[in-house]
Structures are given as structure tokens and as C-alpha cells.
Write an enzyme that holds these catalytic residues in place. Structure first.
Site, PDB file in Angstrom:
ATOM      1  N   GLU A  25      -1.231  -0.776  -4.042  1.00 58.51           N
ATOM      2  CA  GLU A  25      -2.450  -0.027  -3.686  1.00 58.51           C
ATOM      3  C   GLU A  25      -2.179   1.467  -3.550  1.00 58.51           C
ATOM      4  O   GLU A  25      -1.100   1.873  -3.114  1.00 58.51           O
ATOM      5  CB  GLU A  25      -2.973  -0.599  -2.365  1.00 58.51           C
TER       6      GLU A  25
ATOM      7  N   ASP B 270       0.851  -1.193   0.000  1.00 63.48           N
ATOM      8  CA  ASP B 270       0.000   0.000   0.000  1.00 63.48           C
ATOM      9  C   ASP B 270       0.882   1.237   0.000  1.00 63.48           C
ATOM     10  O   ASP B 270       1.571   1.524   0.985  1.00 63.48           O
ATOM     11  CB  ASP B 270      -0.904  -0.005   1.244  1.00 63.48           C
TER      12      ASP B 270
ATOM     13  N   HIS C 103      -0.227   4.206  -0.077  1.00 59.09           N
ATOM     14  CA  HIS C 103      -0.927   5.226   0.715  1.00 59.09           C
ATOM     15  C   HIS C 103      -0.893   6.613   0.068  1.00 59.09           C
ATOM     16  O   HIS C 103      -0.966   7.634   0.788  1.00 59.09           O
ATOM     17  CB  HIS C 103      -0.312   5.341   2.125  1.00 59.09           C
TER      18      HIS C 103
ATOM     19  N   HIS D  60     -11.915  -2.544   0.265  1.00 63.27           N
ATOM     20  CA  HIS D  60     -11.201  -1.965   1.398  1.00 63.27           C
ATOM     21  C   HIS D  60     -12.138  -1.969   2.590  1.00 63.27           C
ATOM     22  O   HIS D  60     -13.348  -1.756   2.438  1.00 63.27           O
ATOM     23  CB  HIS D  60     -10.792  -0.534   1.043  1.00 63.27           C
TER      24      HIS D  60
HETATM   25 MG   LIG Z   1      -4.960   1.933   1.318  1.00 56.09          MG
END
Ligand SMILES: [Mg+2]
Length: 405
Positions: A236, A210, A212, A312
């Protein structure tokens, strides 16, 4: 072999509360009386049920929404990703639009709420609250008919849902913000972490990464090339939501499947990723994107583009159960996020009925509605814990400039 969903239906009956049992039987009686009158069969047989109250509760960093009806059937939903007292206030204000309405008209009420403020149509705060109300309405509808929500959505398309996080499926994060850098000192620790995770889960395990939205695009392209040998399932949040031109650029340069969608809302937020073919896996969050109703529609949109879902979810077991109701009817689904270790909500507040299997899957929630039991008596204890208070992130890079994550 007995259909596991038939077994679930049998045990579901035991779980019916006295109130919902009486209401469900009353409606079933209506059905049998109308058998000789085909015209009656097209009428909404749930016409007598009405919303009588909406209550909002702060529960740690989340808000829980409880909708009550004149049939003694109650529905629950969860707000996340929003200051909970704001969520409670907004939900209570929206009761003005729900008071006296039939809660089984879920899509009508979704439209009524989403399009209530002239042409504002949503926005994150509104859509997160509508998501929780939508969950509660589906909970009521399921309980009214004595069915799990996934039955009302067309029935399960699978026997179990693959999930993370567990010992064999782990998502690696960025460990904080990353200013633009091509220095090995900044990139190598991330590569090492992913490599070690792959070694730990083994060749039959699952590794995800991820970003982010915290790694600048040029640096992310460098990093992605370096982690290719570790066979990650997806990369991600490569970029800030909705910045389609950046996603297109990254898709051209990164070979690892790209995933995003947790901070995008409704079908209108998701469709540009699909139309521009810049995402491989879509990650709607049931509690962000407009509830079960929108998850279901987003899955259909994505299916048309052969893009699978990896929902998610950072909700408590209440929101996870709602999301699973949708996930069980999505034909094209990779994996579902959930954290059952109590860090998001202490055990005992929302009590799941789905089972965690040893093979990295979960079963469908059992019982009518969402298949989750909320214990209001626990709320006060959760709120007394200072560690479970919502605080606004105060995020800056080392040079003092503002960052998102
Ligand atoms: Mg995420």
C-alpha cells in the site's frame, strides 16, 4: 433459506424513530394516492422535506456533522484527516448553500457544494467536509424512505464484507520514516516483521504492507523483492499520491500487487491510476474522497478497468458504517479496513449496527439510513481527554529535513 437482508428489513422497522416513521408513512401515502396517475410517479415525492440546520461538533480528533430537517429526520456524517475545528467552521459556512434545500437531492447538493467556489472544485479540506455532509444527506434520505442506504444504491451484491484488522488479517507498517538506504540494517527489520506476521496469521491468514509513502522508490523496489516469499495481499501507498510517473516506474519493477487511493479525492483524482495501469487495487476513503456518492462512482470507474476496491477507513463507527453502505453495493471488492478497538473513538459515541463475524467478515449495517446511532451526550467526555486532541504532525527525518509521514 431466509434472505438475511429481508430479516434486516424486518428488524429495521423496529429501529425507525417516531419522527422518521411518521415522515416515511406520509410519503408512502403519497405513493398509493398517485397509483392512478402515472405522471405523479415520476415526481420527487420527497419534495416537502427541507434542511433546517447544520451543526458541527469536534469529537476528539474527528468532527461530526449533524443535519436537521423539517421532518424531524436527522442525518450524521464524519470528517477525518482534518483539524476538526476547521472542519466545523467550514461545514457551518457551507450551510448557507444547504439551508432550505431538499436533502434527498444528494447528487445535486454534492455538485452545488463541490462547484460552489467558482472553479476551485474541491481540494482536501473542502472534499473531506463535503464527504461528511454527503454521508449525512444519505442518512436522511435512507431514514426518510425507511431503507438502508445500500438499498437506495441498488441493493447489496454480497452477504458480508471481508475486513481487517483482526487476528488473521494484519497490515504491517513501516515503523517510521526511512531515509534512502540500501543497508541491510535498514531493510532487514522490515522483512523480518513481515515474515513474522505471515507466520503468526498462518497460510490462511492475510498480510498487507503499508509503505505509507515513507520509503524512497529505489529502496522500496529492493524491499519488495525481499518480501515476495511472504505472499502479501498488497503493498500500500508505494509513493506520494498523484505522482503517476513514480507509480509507473514502481509498477514495472515490483511484482506484488500495488494499492493506493486513500489520499486521493473524487473520480478525477483516481482516474489517472487506472488510465496509466499503474495500480492493482484502489483504496478510496469514503471520508476523504467525497462521501458515499463518490465511492460509488469510483467503484464503477475501477470496475471498468477490472481493478477491485479495498476501501481505506480510519473513521469511527459512524464513518465505517457510511463506507460499508457503499461497500455492500461494489461488485469488485477485496477487503475493507476498519479499527473497532476504540483507539480512534471511545466505545459508545457512534454505535454500529453491523455485526463482526468470526470468519473475518462484517454484516451490513441495520436500520434506515447509515444504520448507526450517535450519542451526543458522549462528546464532552471525549473532548475532555487530552490524548484525543488533534495535533499537527511535526515530522522530520534524522537529518532534520521534512517528511510526509
Ligand atoms: Mg495507508
Amino acid at each position: 433459506m431466509a434472505d438475511p437482508h429481508t430479516k434486516a428489513a424486518l428488524s429495521r422497522r423496529k429501529l425507525l424513530t417516531a419522527g422518521s416513521m411518521a415522515a416515511g408513512l406520509a410519503m408512502l401515502a403519497d405513493v398509493s394516492h398517485s397509483q392512478d396517475n402515472p405522471a405523479a410517479n415520476v415526481e420527487d415525492r420527497g419534495t416537502n422535506i427541507q434542511i433546517t440546520s447544520l451543526k458541527g461538533f469536534r469529537v476528539g480528533t474527528k468532527a461530526y456533522i449533524k443535519i436537521e430537517t423539517n421532518r424531524q429526520i436527522t442525518g450524521w456524517g464524519e470528517v477525518t484527516g482534518l483539524e476538526p475545528m476547521v472542519a466545523v467552521a467550514l461545514a457551518q459556512s457551507l450551510f448557507e448553500l444547504l439551508d432550505g434545500e431538499n436533502p434527498t437531492r444528494v447528487e445535486y447538493l454534492w455538485q452545488k457544494l463541490y462547484r460552489s467556489h467558482r472553479d476551485m472544485r474541491g481540494g482536501p479540506f473542502m472534499t473531506h467536509v463535503i464527504s461528511a455532509i454527503d454521508m449525512a444527506l444519505w442518512d436522511i434520505a435512507g431514514k426518510a424512505w425507511g431503507l438502508p442506504v445500500y438499498r437506495l444504491l441498488g441493493g447489496p451484491v454480497r452477504d458480508k464484507v471481508r475486513y481487517y484488522s483482526h487476528a488473521k488479517a494484519h497490515k504491517v507498517g513501516t515503523g517510521g520514516p526511512h531515509p534512502h538506504s540500501g543497508d541491510p540494517r535498514d531493510i532487514e527489520p522490515l522483512v523480518k516483521n513481515i515474515k513474522q506476521t505471515r507466520e503468526r496469521v498462518g497460510p490462511d491468514g492475510t498480510v498487507m504492507f503499508d509503505a505509507h509513502c515513507a520509503i524512497p522508490p529505489a529502496m522500496l523496489i529492493q524491499l519488495a523483492a525481499a518480501i515476495e516469499p511472504y505472499d502479501i495481499l498488497f503493498l500500500e501507498e508505494p509513493a506520494v499520491p498523484g505522482n503517476i510517473e513514480v507509480f509507473k516506474r514502481l509498477k514495472e519493477s515490483i511484482k506484488i500487487p500495488l494499492a493506493t487511493g486513500e489520499r486521493d479525492r473524487t473520480i478525477w483524482g483516481m482516474i489517472p491510476y487506472l488510465q496509466e495501469r499503474c495500480i492493482d487495487i484502489l483504496q478510496p476513503d469514503c471520508a476523504h474522497t467525497g462521501g458515499i456518492s463518490q465511492m460509488h462512482k469510483i467503484a464503477t470507474l475501477a470496475e471498468a478497468y477490472m481493478v477491485p476496491l479495498a476501501p481505506h477507513c480510519t473513521c469511527s463507527e459512524l464513518g465505517v458504517s457510511a463506507s460499508l453502505q457503499a461497500a455492500f453495493v461494489v461488485p469488485f471488492l477485496v477487503i475493507h479496513e476498519m479499527y473497532l478497538d476504540g483507539h480512534l473513538m471511545p466505545p459508545g459515541v457512534a454505535n454500529k449496527t453491523f455485526k463482526v463475524l468470526d470468519d473475518g467478515h462484517v454484516t451490513a449495517p441495520e436500520g434506515p439510513g447509515l444504520g448507526v446511532h450517535v450519542d451526543e451526550s458522549q462528546f464532552e467526555k471525549v473532548n475532555a481527554d487530552p490524548k484525543r486532541k488533534f495535533v499537527w504532525p511535526k515530522l522530520t527525518l534524522p537529518d532534520g529535513s521534512v517528511r510526509d509521514y
